[in-house]
Design an enzyme around this catalytic site. Structure first.
Site, mmCIF file in Angstrom:
data_model
loop_
_atom_site.group_PDB
_atom_site.id
_atom_site.type_symbol
_atom_site.label_atom_id
_atom_site.label_comp_id
_atom_site.label_asym_id
_atom_site.label_seq_id
_atom_site.Cartn_x
_atom_site.Cartn_y
_atom_site.Cartn_z
ATOM 1 N N TYR A 144 36.909 40.660 43.849
ATOM 2 C CA TYR A 144 36.936 41.836 43.395
ATOM 3 C C TYR A 144 36.854 41.445 41.430
ATOM 4 O O TYR A 144 35.059 42.192 40.707
ATOM 5 C CB TYR A 144 37.340 42.903 43.942
ATOM 6 C CG TYR A 144 37.575 44.321 42.971
ATOM 7 C CD1 TYR A 144 36.764 45.337 43.746
ATOM 8 C CD2 TYR A 144 38.221 44.849 42.483
ATOM 9 C CE1 TYR A 144 35.843 46.439 43.155
ATOM 10 C CE2 TYR A 144 38.586 45.820 41.969
ATOM 11 C CZ TYR A 144 37.037 46.952 42.171
ATOM 12 O OH TYR A 144 37.253 48.160 41.919
ATOM 13 N N LYS A 148 33.218 42.147 39.320
ATOM 14 C CA LYS A 148 33.185 43.525 38.096
ATOM 15 C C LYS A 148 32.787 42.668 36.661
ATOM 16 O O LYS A 148 32.026 42.981 35.975
ATOM 17 C CB LYS A 148 34.820 44.109 38.267
ATOM 18 C CG LYS A 148 34.790 44.989 39.498
ATOM 19 C CD LYS A 148 34.173 45.890 39.089
ATOM 20 C CE LYS A 148 33.743 46.512 40.578
ATOM 21 N NZ LYS A 148 32.976 48.229 40.565
HETATM 22 P P1 NAD Z 1 35.164 53.946 47.995
HETATM 23 O O1 NAD Z 1 35.022 52.585 49.159
HETATM 24 O O2 NAD Z 1 36.025 54.975 48.408
HETATM 25 O O3 NAD Z 1 33.248 54.201 47.701
HETATM 26 C C1 NAD Z 1 32.352 53.731 48.100
HETATM 27 C C2 NAD Z 1 31.197 54.116 48.791
HETATM 28 O O4 NAD Z 1 30.044 53.112 48.746
HETATM 29 C C3 NAD Z 1 31.413 54.147 50.054
HETATM 30 O O5 NAD Z 1 31.639 55.437 50.563
HETATM 31 C C4 NAD Z 1 30.750 53.494 51.010
HETATM 32 O O6 NAD Z 1 30.181 53.986 52.331
HETATM 33 C C5 NAD Z 1 29.720 53.511 50.427
HETATM 34 N N1 NAD Z 1 28.700 51.566 50.568
HETATM 35 C C6 NAD Z 1 29.187 51.199 50.915
HETATM 36 N N2 NAD Z 1 27.912 49.946 50.739
HETATM 37 C C7 NAD Z 1 26.693 50.836 50.574
HETATM 38 C C8 NAD Z 1 25.485 50.522 50.599
HETATM 39 N N3 NAD Z 1 25.324 49.324 50.688
HETATM 40 N N4 NAD Z 1 24.428 51.273 50.800
HETATM 41 C C9 NAD Z 1 25.184 52.532 50.087
HETATM 42 N N5 NAD Z 1 26.252 52.644 49.983
HETATM 43 C C10 NAD Z 1 27.493 51.573 50.142
HETATM 44 O O7 NAD Z 1 35.181 53.841 46.488
HETATM 45 P P2 NAD Z 1 35.284 54.220 44.542
HETATM 46 O O8 NAD Z 1 36.660 54.495 44.625
HETATM 47 O O9 NAD Z 1 35.172 56.155 45.268
HETATM 48 O O10 NAD Z 1 34.926 53.449 44.439
HETATM 49 C C11 NAD Z 1 33.552 53.677 43.509
HETATM 50 C C12 NAD Z 1 33.511 52.914 42.760
HETATM 51 O O11 NAD Z 1 33.929 52.854 41.680
HETATM 52 C C13 NAD Z 1 33.572 51.114 43.177
HETATM 53 O O12 NAD Z 1 32.343 49.964 42.012
HETATM 54 C C14 NAD Z 1 34.358 51.205 42.369
HETATM 55 O O13 NAD Z 1 34.712 49.520 42.560
HETATM 56 C C15 NAD Z 1 35.434 51.329 41.313
HETATM 57 N N6 NAD Z 1 35.975 51.411 40.766
HETATM 58 C C16 NAD Z 1 37.021 52.631 41.823
HETATM 59 C C17 NAD Z 1 38.627 52.793 41.224
HETATM 60 C C18 NAD Z 1 39.576 53.501 42.313
HETATM 61 O O14 NAD Z 1 40.660 53.508 42.123
HETATM 62 N N7 NAD Z 1 39.005 53.902 43.391
HETATM 63 C C19 NAD Z 1 39.352 51.864 40.494
HETATM 64 C C20 NAD Z 1 38.126 50.900 39.472
HETATM 65 C C21 NAD Z 1 36.853 51.022 40.076
HETATM 66 N N1 SER Z 2 41.677 50.988 42.506
HETATM 67 C C1 SER Z 2 40.980 49.234 42.732
HETATM 68 C C2 SER Z 2 41.294 48.319 43.555
HETATM 69 O O1 SER Z 2 42.267 48.950 43.739
HETATM 70 C C3 SER Z 2 40.429 49.539 41.084
HETATM 71 O O2 SER Z 2 39.348 48.543 41.294
HETATM 72 O O3 SER Z 2 40.743 47.872 44.307
#
Ligand code: NAD
Ligand code: SER
Length: 318
Positions: A144, A148
């Site tokens: 991951y 990134k």
């Molecule tokens: P999540 O897993 O809750 O949501 C991701 C969504 O993407 C899901 O609803 C999934 O169905 C959809 N998805 C997956 N594959 C797909 C595809 N091929 N086409 C269309 N949709 C698709 O993730 P999140 O927590 O909402 O994170 C969103 C972004 O933020 C990601 O890039 C993640 O790496 C980044 N991020 C999140 C966090 C966190 O703590 N939530 C922290 C750092 C970075």
């Molecule tokens: N909350 C995210 C994870 O744990 C950080 O990118 O994957």
């Protein structure tokens, strides 16, 4: 100019809240939510939603042209914990989905801005852990984190080479009550609240002293829209901006929860996610985000805990 916004991954933890915020700001009919799966009812009922796979580059381009899309928020990804289970699939989805979106923005003139989230996972075991600087050693050793870091290089490349206005934030672990998190290492900091309320105890998959940077969701959403609204000339970076906020370990969070639920018990059974967490920073230096676009989070450990307990209690009672 009227903006038409496309959100990819709108059914996830961030997308489900970001979609509603953008609909408030730009008008519901101008914010197109898309995902592989159906979103929560409020996203589905408050504006346009379409099932769409971001890996399908032909449908993606048709969608963008049909709706005169001017901004894309690309949130679809495989998060850190799930990515370690299927590394090659996670790499394929995380990288190729981003390249599809960047190529689309390069080809379609109407698309003016792309937001793609990075993560604290870009850092690795050799990065200074405390107050981690914006620019420092970055040797991530999770699939991951590698995706990134590569993504940050690609968005900067597309900005320099093709003038695509790419913007990004290195989100810390995000804490929210609306939609449950999607398979990350920081998910414990959400699960703990549900288990505390439902059962009065929680078995944590990270060790008690594992300190990580975290942020309450509304601070993350406000930061995201603030970055996207900022004049391009104020931005000194087109990689991911460091943002900090909270910084705590499971033991400290459990103590905070005990102020409201005195009988709450936590036990520890670290699993494979512990190996991921130990490579990440403990706290983040976000001075450049504060200076360039006025990053200014509001929640601390105490106000976040109080709000999470209150809202999850309400949700479970309904
Ligand atoms: P999540 O897993 O809750 O949501 C991701 C969504 O993407 C899901 O609803 C999934 O169905 C959809 N998805 C997956 N594959 C797909 C595809 N091929 N086409 C269309 N949709 C698709 O993730 P999140 O927590 O909402 O994170 C969103 C972004 O933020 C990601 O890039 C993640 O790496 C980044 N991020 C999140 C966090 C966190 O703590 N939530 C922290 C750092 C970075
Ligand atoms: N909350 C995210 C994870 O744990 C950080 O990118 O994957």
């Amino acid at each position: 100019m009227k903006e038409n916004i496309m959100i990819i991954g709108a059914s996830g933890q961030i997308g489900s809240e970001l979609t509603l915020k953008l609909r408030e700001m730009y008008g519901a009919g101008h914010v197109y939510a898309t995902d592989l799966k159906e979103p929560a009812r409020d996203v589905l009922e408050s504006g346009p939603f379409e099932l769409l796979d971001v890996m399908d580059d032909k449908r993606l381009i048709h969608f963008a042209i049909r709706h005169h899309i001017t901004q894309i928020y690309h949130l679809a990804a495989v998060l850190s914990g799930n990515a370690e289970k299927l590394p090659m699939q996670a790499w394929h989805i995380n990288m190729n989905s981003l390249l599809n979106v960047l190529d689309l923005a390069k080809e379609v003139e109407e698309i003016k801005k792309v937001f793609w989230p990075s993560s604290i996972a870009v850092f690795g075991p050799t990065t200074p852990k405390k107050n981690t600087p914006q620019l420092t050693i970055m040797e991530p050793n999770t699939v991951y984190g590698i995706s990134k870091l590569a993504g940050e290089r690609w968005i900067e490349y597309f900005h320099k080479r093709y003038h695509v206005d790419t913007r990004s934030i290195r989100y810390p672990g995000l804490i929210s009550y609306k939609t449950e998190p999607g398979g990350g290492t920081t998910d414990y900091a959400v699960e703990i609240f549900y288990q505390a309320i439902k059962h009065g105890r929680y078995e944590c998959f990270l060790d008690k002293k594992t300190t990580l940077p975290m942020l309450y969701m509304s601070d993350a959403i406000n930061a995201t829209v603030k970055l996207m609204e900022t004049e391009a000339s104020s931005l000194s970076l087109h990689t991911g901006y460091n943002i900090g906020g909270l910084s705590f370990n499971p033991d400290e969070l459990a103590n905070e929860i005990r102020k409201y639920l005195p009988g709450f018990r936590i036990t520890y059974k670290p699993d494979f996610r512990q190996d991921i967490a130990t490579t990440w920073p403990e706290s983040i230096d976000d001075r450049i985000a504060r200076k360039d676009w006025g990053y200014n989070p509001k929640y601390n450990l105490s106000s976040m805990t109080e709000l999470m307990l209150r809202e999850i209690r309400k949700k479970l009672n309904n």
